[in-house]
Design a protein around this motif. Structure first.
Motif, PDB file in Angstrom:
ATOM      1  N   UNK A 112       0.830  -1.210   0.000  1.00 33.33           N
ATOM      2  CA  UNK A 112       0.000   0.000   0.000  1.00 33.33           C
ATOM      3  C   UNK A 112       0.865   1.261   0.000  1.00 33.33           C
ATOM      4  N   UNK A 113       1.965   1.239   0.742  1.00 26.16           N
ATOM      5  CA  UNK A 113       2.865   2.390   0.799  1.00 26.16           C
ATOM      6  C   UNK A 113       3.436   2.742  -0.575  1.00 26.16           C
ATOM      7  N   UNK A 114       3.577   1.736  -1.405  1.00 31.35           N
ATOM      8  CA  UNK A 114       4.150   1.971  -2.738  1.00 31.35           C
ATOM      9  C   UNK A 114       3.192   2.721  -3.668  1.00 31.35           C
ATOM     10  N   UNK A 115       1.961   2.908  -3.236  1.00 31.91           N
ATOM     11  CA  UNK A 115       1.034   3.729  -4.016  1.00 31.91           C
ATOM     12  C   UNK A 115       1.504   5.183  -4.051  1.00 31.91           C
ATOM     13  N   UNK A 116       2.394   5.532  -3.117  1.00 36.54           N
ATOM     14  CA  UNK A 116       2.955   6.883  -3.056  1.00 36.54           C
ATOM     15  C   UNK A 116       4.385   6.914  -3.593  1.00 36.54           C
ATOM     16  N   UNK A 117       4.802   5.849  -4.278  1.00 33.59           N
ATOM     17  CA  UNK A 117       6.174   5.770  -4.791  1.00 33.59           C
ATOM     18  C   UNK A 117       6.461   6.907  -5.764  1.00 33.59           C
ATOM     19  N   UNK A 118       7.709   7.384  -5.739  1.00 38.69           N
ATOM     20  CA  UNK A 118       8.109   8.485  -6.627  1.00 38.69           C
ATOM     21  C   UNK A 118       8.108   8.088  -8.100  1.00 38.69           C
TER      22      UNK A 118
ATOM     23  N   UNK B 199       6.175   6.596 -11.138  1.00 42.91           N
ATOM     24  CA  UNK B 199       4.755   6.456 -11.482  1.00 42.91           C
ATOM     25  C   UNK B 199       4.367   5.015 -11.817  1.00 42.91           C
ATOM     26  N   UNK B 200       5.260   4.279 -12.489  1.00 44.18           N
ATOM     27  CA  UNK B 200       4.919   2.901 -12.857  1.00 44.18           C
ATOM     28  C   UNK B 200       4.753   2.026 -11.621  1.00 44.18           C
ATOM     29  N   UNK B 201       5.563   2.272 -10.602  1.00 48.40           N
ATOM     30  CA  UNK B 201       5.447   1.533  -9.347  1.00 48.40           C
ATOM     31  C   UNK B 201       4.152   1.910  -8.633  1.00 48.40           C
ATOM     32  N   UNK B 202       3.884   3.206  -8.557  1.00 49.79           N
ATOM     33  CA  UNK B 202       2.678   3.684  -7.868  1.00 49.79           C
ATOM     34  C   UNK B 202       1.414   3.161  -8.537  1.00 49.79           C
ATOM     35  N   UNK B 203       1.373   3.195  -9.860  1.00 45.21           N
ATOM     36  CA  UNK B 203       0.193   2.727 -10.591  1.00 45.21           C
ATOM     37  C   UNK B 203      -0.001   1.221 -10.408  1.00 45.21           C
ATOM     38  N   UNK B 204       1.112   0.474 -10.466  1.00 49.00           N
ATOM     39  CA  UNK B 204       1.036  -0.986 -10.278  1.00 49.00           C
ATOM     40  C   UNK B 204       0.517  -1.321  -8.888  1.00 49.00           C
ATOM     41  N   UNK B 205       1.063  -0.637  -7.879  1.00 53.92           N
ATOM     42  CA  UNK B 205       0.636  -0.890  -6.500  1.00 53.92           C
ATOM     43  C   UNK B 205      -0.842  -0.554  -6.317  1.00 53.92           C
ATOM     44  N   UNK B 206      -1.276   0.579  -6.870  1.00 53.70           N
ATOM     45  CA  UNK B 206      -2.676   0.997  -6.731  1.00 53.70           C
ATOM     46  C   UNK B 206      -3.607  -0.022  -7.385  1.00 53.70           C
ATOM     47  N   UNK B 207      -3.227  -0.506  -8.566  1.00 52.39           N
ATOM     48  CA  UNK B 207      -4.058  -1.484  -9.271  1.00 52.39           C
ATOM     49  C   UNK B 207      -4.180  -2.783  -8.511  1.00 52.39           C
ATOM     50  N   UNK B 208      -3.097  -3.226  -7.890  1.00 58.75           N
ATOM     51  CA  UNK B 208      -3.103  -4.495  -7.151  1.00 58.75           C
ATOM     52  C   UNK B 208      -3.879  -4.374  -5.844  1.00 58.75           C
ATOM     53  N   UNK B 209      -3.623  -3.304  -5.101  1.00 64.23           N
ATOM     54  CA  UNK B 209      -4.285  -3.091  -3.808  1.00 64.23           C
ATOM     55  C   UNK B 209      -5.787  -2.897  -3.966  1.00 64.23           C
ATOM     56  N   UNK B 210      -6.178  -2.287  -5.077  1.00 60.38           N
ATOM     57  CA  UNK B 210      -7.594  -1.988  -5.312  1.00 60.38           C
ATOM     58  C   UNK B 210      -8.423  -3.230  -5.652  1.00 60.38           C
ATOM     59  N   UNK B 211      -7.785  -4.319  -5.981  1.00 64.83           N
ATOM     60  CA  UNK B 211      -8.523  -5.528  -6.386  1.00 64.83           C
ATOM     61  C   UNK B 211      -9.286  -6.154  -5.211  1.00 64.83           C
TER      62      UNK B 211
END
Length: 230
Positions: A210-216, A218-230
């Motif tokens: 979840x913390x990686x949703x704030x990663x600097x 963008x590809x990491x942040x987007x990937x984390x957001x997509x996975x956590x949101x499932x």
């Protein structure tokens, strides 16, 4: 009747072999594809010849079609081409074909490609994909060595092999790669944990994801957001 069939077959191969020597690339390509479709030993001979053609496009197509045969003669030719070939799009087909044929003896050469700083991103990505196809098992020491390698490509490979072999017991080690300095490795670690099943992961692991949703990056942040949101 059998004699007529034999004569027709001989005639057809004579036409194909003649077309192989045409000066027109399109005619040569058509003859290579036709010869390959026969699943005949003569097709192997034609592919072997064209794998060593002076024309890069013919080499690429011949390598691509050779993966359907898995003939030892063709495999040896392609392995040698991995060493000798300099044209990047032909190299991509070589690396891809070796993975499709699951040639285990090219593991080390493919690992060298992943670790080589001079190699293109496309080649490294294909080498990782091919290695994943080749591995049907892996011992703990080898996987650990990949995870702790100083080469980002090797750490990515470790993630993908873990997902490919469904090594759920390695989730803890993959979580450590969420802190990797390389964003591509962090993305691979996120995807691997997703493949392993995030519902079965401890809350502490999910919190790190979840913390990686704030990663600097963008590809990491987007990937984390997509996975956590499932």
């Amino acid at each position: 009747m059998e004699k007529d069939v034999y004569l027709l077959e001989k005639l057809a191969w004579s036409v194909l072999k003649g077309a192989i020597n045409s000066k027109e690339i399109t005619v040569q390509l058509a003859s290579i594809k036709s010869a390959c479709a026969t699943n005949d030993v003569n097709g192997v001979k034609i592919l072997k010849k064209q794998i060593n053609s002076s024309n890069a496009l013919l080499r690429a197509i011949s390598v691509q079609l050779s993966s359907q045969y898995r003939d030892r003669i063709l495999i040896e030719e392609i392995k040698q081409l991995l060493v000798d070939e300099n044209v990047w799009f032909v190299r991509l087909e070589i690396i891809k074909a070796l993975g499709q044929m699951e040639i285990k003896e090219v593991k080390e050469p493919l690992k060298k490609i992943i670790s080589d700083l001079r190699v293109t991103v496309e080649e490294k990505a294909q080498a990782i994909a091919s290695l994943v196809s080749i591995y049907d098992s892996i011992d703990d020491d080898e996987l650990s060595g990949m995870m702790h390698s100083n080469r980002a490509g090797m750490r990515q490979l470790a993630c993908q092999i873990t997902a490919h072999l469904d090594l759920k017991e390695k989730a803890k080690e993959i979580v450590c790669l969420l802190d990797d300095v390389n964003p591509d490795v962090r993305v691979s670690a996120l995807n691997t944990l997703s493949f392993l099943g995030i519902k079965d992961l401890p809350k502490t692991y999910l919190d790190k994801m979840t913390l990686l949703m704030e990663d600097e990056c963008s590809s990491v942040a987007i990937t984390a957001a997509g996975i956590v949101a499932r």
